[in-house]
Design an enzyme around this catalytic site. Structure first.
Site, mmCIF file in Angstrom:
data_model
loop_
_atom_site.group_PDB
_atom_site.id
_atom_site.type_symbol
_atom_site.label_atom_id
_atom_site.label_comp_id
_atom_site.label_asym_id
_atom_site.label_seq_id
_atom_site.Cartn_x
_atom_site.Cartn_y
_atom_site.Cartn_z
ATOM 1 N N CYS A 234 36.513 47.668 24.344
ATOM 2 C CA CYS A 234 37.293 48.539 25.244
ATOM 3 C C CYS A 234 38.274 49.435 24.501
ATOM 4 O O CYS A 234 38.684 50.468 25.019
ATOM 5 C CB CYS A 234 38.027 47.708 26.278
ATOM 6 S SG CYS A 234 36.895 46.893 27.405
ATOM 7 N N HIS B 95 43.499 52.660 29.102
ATOM 8 C CA HIS B 95 42.181 52.062 29.358
ATOM 9 C C HIS B 95 42.204 51.475 30.767
ATOM 10 O O HIS B 95 43.173 50.850 31.177
ATOM 11 C CB HIS B 95 41.891 50.987 28.320
ATOM 12 C CG HIS B 95 40.717 50.130 28.669
ATOM 13 N ND1 HIS B 95 39.496 50.663 29.010
ATOM 14 C CD2 HIS B 95 40.583 48.783 28.755
ATOM 15 C CE1 HIS B 95 38.662 49.670 29.290
ATOM 16 N NE2 HIS B 95 39.291 48.521 29.137
ATOM 17 N N ASN C 156 35.757 49.035 35.091
ATOM 18 C CA ASN C 156 36.059 49.049 33.661
ATOM 19 C C ASN C 156 34.815 49.530 32.918
ATOM 20 O O ASN C 156 33.818 48.815 32.847
ATOM 21 C CB ASN C 156 36.448 47.630 33.218
ATOM 22 C CG ASN C 156 36.779 47.533 31.746
ATOM 23 O OD1 ASN C 156 36.524 48.456 30.979
ATOM 24 N ND2 ASN C 156 37.346 46.407 31.347
HETATM 25 N N1 ACO Z 1 35.703 36.910 43.963
HETATM 26 C C1 ACO Z 1 36.349 35.900 44.582
HETATM 27 N N2 ACO Z 1 36.981 34.924 43.915
HETATM 28 C C2 ACO Z 1 36.960 34.970 42.581
HETATM 29 C C3 ACO Z 1 36.295 35.991 41.869
HETATM 30 C C4 ACO Z 1 35.649 36.989 42.624
HETATM 31 N N3 ACO Z 1 34.999 38.016 42.051
HETATM 32 N N4 ACO Z 1 36.456 35.790 40.549
HETATM 33 C C5 ACO Z 1 37.198 34.679 40.419
HETATM 34 N N5 ACO Z 1 37.503 34.173 41.627
HETATM 35 C C6 ACO Z 1 38.270 32.992 41.954
HETATM 36 C C7 ACO Z 1 38.331 32.011 40.815
HETATM 37 O O1 ACO Z 1 37.178 31.180 40.812
HETATM 38 C C8 ACO Z 1 39.590 31.259 41.127
HETATM 39 O O2 ACO Z 1 39.321 30.296 42.109
HETATM 40 P P1 ACO Z 1 40.000 28.848 42.024
HETATM 41 O O3 ACO Z 1 41.461 29.122 42.137
HETATM 42 O O4 ACO Z 1 39.403 28.168 43.205
HETATM 43 O O5 ACO Z 1 39.600 28.296 40.710
HETATM 44 C C9 ACO Z 1 40.492 32.316 41.765
HETATM 45 O O6 ACO Z 1 39.619 33.381 42.171
HETATM 46 C C10 ACO Z 1 41.544 32.871 40.819
HETATM 47 O O7 ACO Z 1 40.913 33.168 39.580
HETATM 48 P P2 ACO Z 1 41.712 33.786 38.383
HETATM 49 O O8 ACO Z 1 40.779 34.004 37.233
HETATM 50 O O9 ACO Z 1 42.951 33.020 38.140
HETATM 51 O O10 ACO Z 1 42.119 35.182 39.034
HETATM 52 P P3 ACO Z 1 43.079 36.279 38.457
HETATM 53 O O11 ACO Z 1 44.128 36.568 39.418
HETATM 54 O O12 ACO Z 1 43.473 35.990 37.037
HETATM 55 O O13 ACO Z 1 42.133 37.550 38.434
HETATM 56 C C11 ACO Z 1 40.834 38.793 36.852
HETATM 57 C C12 ACO Z 1 40.934 37.515 37.676
HETATM 58 C C13 ACO Z 1 40.742 39.969 37.797
HETATM 59 C C14 ACO Z 1 39.586 38.714 35.972
HETATM 60 C C15 ACO Z 1 42.098 38.919 35.982
HETATM 61 O O14 ACO Z 1 42.334 37.727 35.295
HETATM 62 C C16 ACO Z 1 41.990 40.033 35.006
HETATM 63 O O15 ACO Z 1 41.938 41.186 35.365
HETATM 64 N N6 ACO Z 1 42.008 39.716 33.707
HETATM 65 C C17 ACO Z 1 41.893 40.717 32.698
HETATM 66 C C18 ACO Z 1 40.481 41.059 32.568
HETATM 67 C C19 ACO Z 1 40.280 42.319 31.865
HETATM 68 O O16 ACO Z 1 41.010 43.258 32.041
HETATM 69 N N7 ACO Z 1 39.258 42.342 31.064
HETATM 70 C C20 ACO Z 1 38.898 43.491 30.383
HETATM 71 C C21 ACO Z 1 39.573 43.539 29.075
HETATM 72 S S1 ACO Z 1 39.001 44.829 28.171
HETATM 73 C C22 ACO Z 1 37.482 44.533 27.468
HETATM 74 O O17 ACO Z 1 37.401 44.557 26.277
HETATM 75 C C23 ACO Z 1 36.248 44.254 28.261
#
Ligand code: ACO
Length: 327
Positions: A117, A254, A284
């Protein structure tokens, strides 16, 4: 810093998105998720997904052509092509050489950089250093990705986050005074820390599984590190130039997650109206996200000549970086 300096001035931008748009509801029909969950946690509403005839190099080539047209240049004016991608058409040759051939360019050099990214920031910094050295004079810097091809479409924690696309900028050598009043890339800062490999990686590759593999991510861990790394490397850019958040006209981060963008802007003291956000429409797109956003903000009249533009990214590796560009 006050001496004649070869600057890399942006002369044109271009982009290309696949025709097919996939909304959150369509994904919710395949995995256990909802438009509400995706939009609330990430800001994403829809993303473009490449069709069978669209690849990273075809998207990148179209973006490159658009950037050349915008710059009023011909392909033969280009002597350097740097492509940022983590999703090449093939293990080799590089996407950059495919785009070079597609443009009919036979001089100069073309190569890919891999920083996921952060790739566009790494590619721009690389091209800028080539130009500053005097070895090359006009570069196409391209971010192009087809992340849809490395997603596990049964994994709701990752498949909702990404999209496909490509963006390109043309930069060219121009003599500057060495001050922050110059047009062009004023400073760039790149970082990496390979200890974080398992937080965001692809579980395959030519030398391990012999397959392309699928993206795996500990989303919460990535989120936890993102804001600190992003703001650190932006503070480095401010320290190197004496510029501050108040001097920034447009912040083009980004586009991974709106919550990361908002938290970074707030920590830096950058007003929300200065932030260019496309994540709702693109998801993304990894290395493509910044040049896609730059092209959008330039074409709709937001970014104008003389504006100070701040870009930053953080991604797999971890890698992270920033650059300040006077348009
Ligand atoms: N739909 C519904 N529920 C979901 C989904 C989904 N798509 N995905 C996860 N959940 C659930 C999980 O299973 C979890 O359930 P549980 O509490 O019963 O275990 C709950 O939602 C919360 O999950 P978290 O992972 O804690 O959710 P969070 O608020 O952290 O959001 C997310 C997840 C959006 C991925 C966030 O952590 C994030 O944006 N992280 C950064 C990711 C990112 O930006 N990556 C790119 C980096 S750049 C690159 O190089 C690719």
């Amino acid at each position: 810093m006050n001496r004649p300096t070869i600057r890399s001035v942006v002369r044109g931008t271009g982009s290309c998105l696949p025709a097919r748009v996939v909304g959150n509801d369509e994904i919710a029909g395949k995995v256990e998720t909802s438009d509400e969950w995706i939009a609330q946690r990430t800001g994403i509403r829809r993303r473009h997904i490449a069709g069978p005839d669209e690849t990273t190099s075809t998207l990148g080539l179209a973006a490159a052509r658009a950037a050349l047209a915008d710059a009023g240049l011909e392909a033969e004016d280009i002597d350097l092509i740097v492509v940022a991608t983590a999703t090449p058409d093939y293990t080799f040759p590089s996407v950059a050489t495919q785009i070079q051939a597609g443009l009919g360019i036979t001089r100069g050099v073309a190569f890919d950089v891999a920083a996921v990214c952060s790739g566009f920031v790494f590619a721009l910094a690389t091209a800028e250093k080539f130009i500053a050295s005097g070895s090359h004079s006009r570069a196409l810097v391209i971010g192009a990705e087809t992340f849809s091809r490395i997603l596990d479409w049964n994994d709701r924690t990752t498949c909702v986050l990404f999209g496909d696309g490509a963006g390109a900028v043309v930069i060219e050598a121009a003599e500057g005074t060495g001050t922050i009043a110059d047009r062009g890339v004023l400073t760039s800062h790149l970082r990496s820390d390979g200890r974080h490999r398992t937080k965001l990686y692809v579980d395959g590759g030519p030398s391990t599984t012999g397959t392309a593999g699928h993206l795996r991510m500990e989303g919460r861990e990535v989120f936890r590190h993102a804001v600190g790394m992003i703001t650190d490397v932006i503070e480095d850019a401010f320290a190197a130039t004496g510029l501050t958040a108040d001097d920034v006209k447009w912040f083009v981060p980004h586009q991974a997650n709106k919550r990361i963008i908002d938290a970074s802007a707030e920590k830096l003291g950058i007003a929300p109206e200065k932030v260019v956000i496309t994540v709702q429409d693109h998801g993304n797109t990894s290395a493509a996200s910044i040049p896609l956003a730059l092209d959008e903000a330039r074409r709709d009249g937001r970014i104008r000549q003389g504006d100070l533009v701040l870009i930053e990214a953080m991604g797999g590796g971890f890698t992270w970086g920033s650059a300040l560009i006077r348009w």
